[in-house]
Each structure stands twice: as structure tokens, then as C-alpha cells.
Design a protein around this motif. Sequence first.
Motif, short mmCIF file in Angstrom:
data_model
loop_
_atom_site.label_atom_id
_atom_site.label_comp_id
_atom_site.label_asym_id
_atom_site.label_seq_id
_atom_site.Cartn_x
_atom_site.Cartn_y
_atom_site.Cartn_z
N LEU A 71 0.82 -1.21 0.00
CA LEU A 71 0.00 0.00 0.00
C LEU A 71 0.85 1.26 0.00
O LEU A 71 0.55 2.22 -0.70
N ALA A 72 1.89 1.27 0.82
CA ALA A 72 2.75 2.44 0.95
C ALA A 72 4.07 2.02 1.58
O ALA A 72 4.12 1.08 2.36
N GLU A 73 5.14 2.73 1.25
CA GLU A 73 6.45 2.37 1.80
C GLU A 73 6.59 2.78 3.27
O GLU A 73 7.14 2.04 4.08
N ILE A 74 6.13 3.95 3.63
CA ILE A 74 6.19 4.49 5.00
C ILE A 74 7.60 4.36 5.59
O ILE A 74 7.85 3.60 6.53
N PRO A 75 8.56 5.12 5.05
CA PRO A 75 9.92 5.06 5.59
C PRO A 75 10.04 5.60 7.00
O PRO A 75 10.96 5.24 7.74
N ASP A 76 9.12 6.49 7.39
CA ASP A 76 9.17 7.11 8.72
C ASP A 76 7.79 7.03 9.37
O ASP A 76 6.98 7.96 9.27
N PRO A 77 7.48 5.91 10.03
CA PRO A 77 6.14 5.77 10.64
C PRO A 77 5.84 6.82 11.70
O PRO A 77 4.70 7.21 11.90
N GLY A 78 6.88 7.30 12.38
CA GLY A 78 6.69 8.34 13.38
C GLY A 78 6.19 9.63 12.76
O GLY A 78 5.30 10.30 13.31
N SER A 79 6.74 9.99 11.62
CA SER A 79 6.32 11.20 10.93
C SER A 79 4.87 11.08 10.46
O SER A 79 4.08 12.03 10.58
N LEU A 80 4.50 9.91 9.93
CA LEU A 80 3.12 9.69 9.51
C LEU A 80 2.17 9.79 10.71
O LEU A 80 1.11 10.40 10.63
N ALA A 81 2.58 9.20 11.83
CA ALA A 81 1.74 9.25 13.03
C ALA A 81 1.56 10.68 13.52
O ALA A 81 0.46 11.06 13.96
N ARG A 82 2.60 11.49 13.43
CA ARG A 82 2.46 12.91 13.84
C ARG A 82 1.48 13.64 12.93
O ARG A 82 0.70 14.49 13.38
N ALA A 83 1.50 13.31 11.64
CA ALA A 83 0.54 13.91 10.71
C ALA A 83 -0.87 13.51 11.09
O ALA A 83 -1.80 14.33 11.07
N TYR A 84 -1.05 12.25 11.44
CA TYR A 84 -2.36 11.78 11.88
C TYR A 84 -2.82 12.55 13.13
O TYR A 84 -3.97 12.97 13.23
#
Length: 270
Positions: A71-84
Motif C-alpha cells: 500500500l505504501a512504503e512508509i519510511p518514517d512511521p513516526g512522521s506519519l503518526a504525527r501527521a495523523y
Amino acid sequence: MVSVLDSIIHGVREDLEQRRIAVGLEEIRARAAASAPALDAHAALSAGRADPQGVRIIAEVKRSSPSKGELAEIPDPGSLARAYQSGGASVISVLTEGRRFNGSLADLDAVRAAVEIPVLRKDFMVDEYQFYEARAHGADLVLLIVAALDDAQLQSFLTLTHELGMEALVEAHTEEEIARAAAVGAKIVGVNVRNLKTLEVDVAHYSTMARHLPDDVVRVAESGVTGPAVVADYAAEGADAVLVGEALVRDGEPAEALRRFRTASLVQEH
């Protein structure tokens, strides 16, 4: 015929044994005991139907799925979580199953370190070791899949979850599974519109099952979200929270997408 769920659980048990060899049960218990207190996930998800900001969203860090592949590579899950979190998520869900979802406990660690809201360890929980492991890695909430557990396991694991200070999202797909969740005292009950045995999705299934949910539980609609309209429909059917994965990880602006989902849920008049 072996179902998709049975196949996934077989792999989960094999991978678990490798982690148990590396870190024994007593050690993982000690790590769980030494971890910071869990955040209140039940409070974070409650009263979503009455929230002036819209239905609560459980936003998922999800790289792959058995039905859709990558679905997605998500190299930085922490950054994605902060966006959420900035977009108004109430809980961050992190896939930690490796074979089919390409997740890991490292992803859970990264997300826990990045956000100040509750974190759900989303995995196939079939052994007590995993609950201590979840708490040791900072989870506030775990997933219990009714279809994967017998009644004794469901009760035992729910009790252990609460003893560790966490909450459980108890996932059901059928009326009988909802009754089983209610019988053990589940406080947060999810209806998954994806059949984990066949992977088929039917978003109308939430409406069919919602009428069987106890009045005193936090109601979570899981899967099938392709856009704001689906979130609005789930909210109109009484969902307190909606779990969204694929639609967020594939969106180039996940925080803004999350805001759209919550706003759409405020327009519930049919």
C-alpha cells in the motif's frame, strides 16, 4: 480448507517463537512492568457520536495487506503518526504483523515515541506473551479478534489486557461474535466489514451488525473506507469511531484527508 485467518495465525505463532527465544517471558514481563503507564484509550474513543469535531478516527500505519499487497512504503512511521495526530486522530493503529502486513514492533516503538495520543498494537493476539510485549513497547490498546479465539481465551486475554492497564478493541464480524464479545464484558467493540476468512468487504455489513451492539460499548467501524462518504455513513449508523488505514496511507496529505473524514461525519442527516 485453511482460511486466510488460519494461515496468518500460523505464521504469527512461528514468528512469535523466535521473539520468545530472544526475549523470554519473564524478561518481557519485567519490561512491561517498567514501561510508562498506558494512556486511556477508552476515553479517547468514547462519545464519538456526540463530538462536535466529528466521529473519532483510529488512523492506521499500514504498509501492506493480504488483499491489496503493498500500500505504501512508509519510511518514517513516526512522521506519519504525527501527521495523523495533527489531523485530529484519536488513536494511532500500528500493524506489527510482519509476513502479510510488513509491520513490526519497531514501527510501534517509532509511533509511540512520536505521538501523545493512545496507540493500538494491531496484530493477531493468540498468546499471553504478545500482551506483555505490547505493553513493553508502549501500546495502550490491543486488538482481540473474536474469530481467532475461543471463549476461554477471549476472557483470559481481555482480563490480562486490563490487568496490564491497556484496553482491547474486540473485533467481531457476525451477530454471534458480537454476543461473545458482550458476554466477556468487552467495552470497545469493532465490527469489521472485511471478512477475515475470505477478505471480502461489504460496507453495508456495519449497518446490519450495529443493531446488535450493546448500548454501553464504544462502537468502532472497521475497514472499507474509500472516502469521506463511507465515514459519514458509519457515523450515521452510530459508530463512535472509524478505523481507517489504506485511504490514509495512500493519500499524499494524510492530515488533511483525516480532517475531511471527520468533517464528513458531521453531516449525518439522510
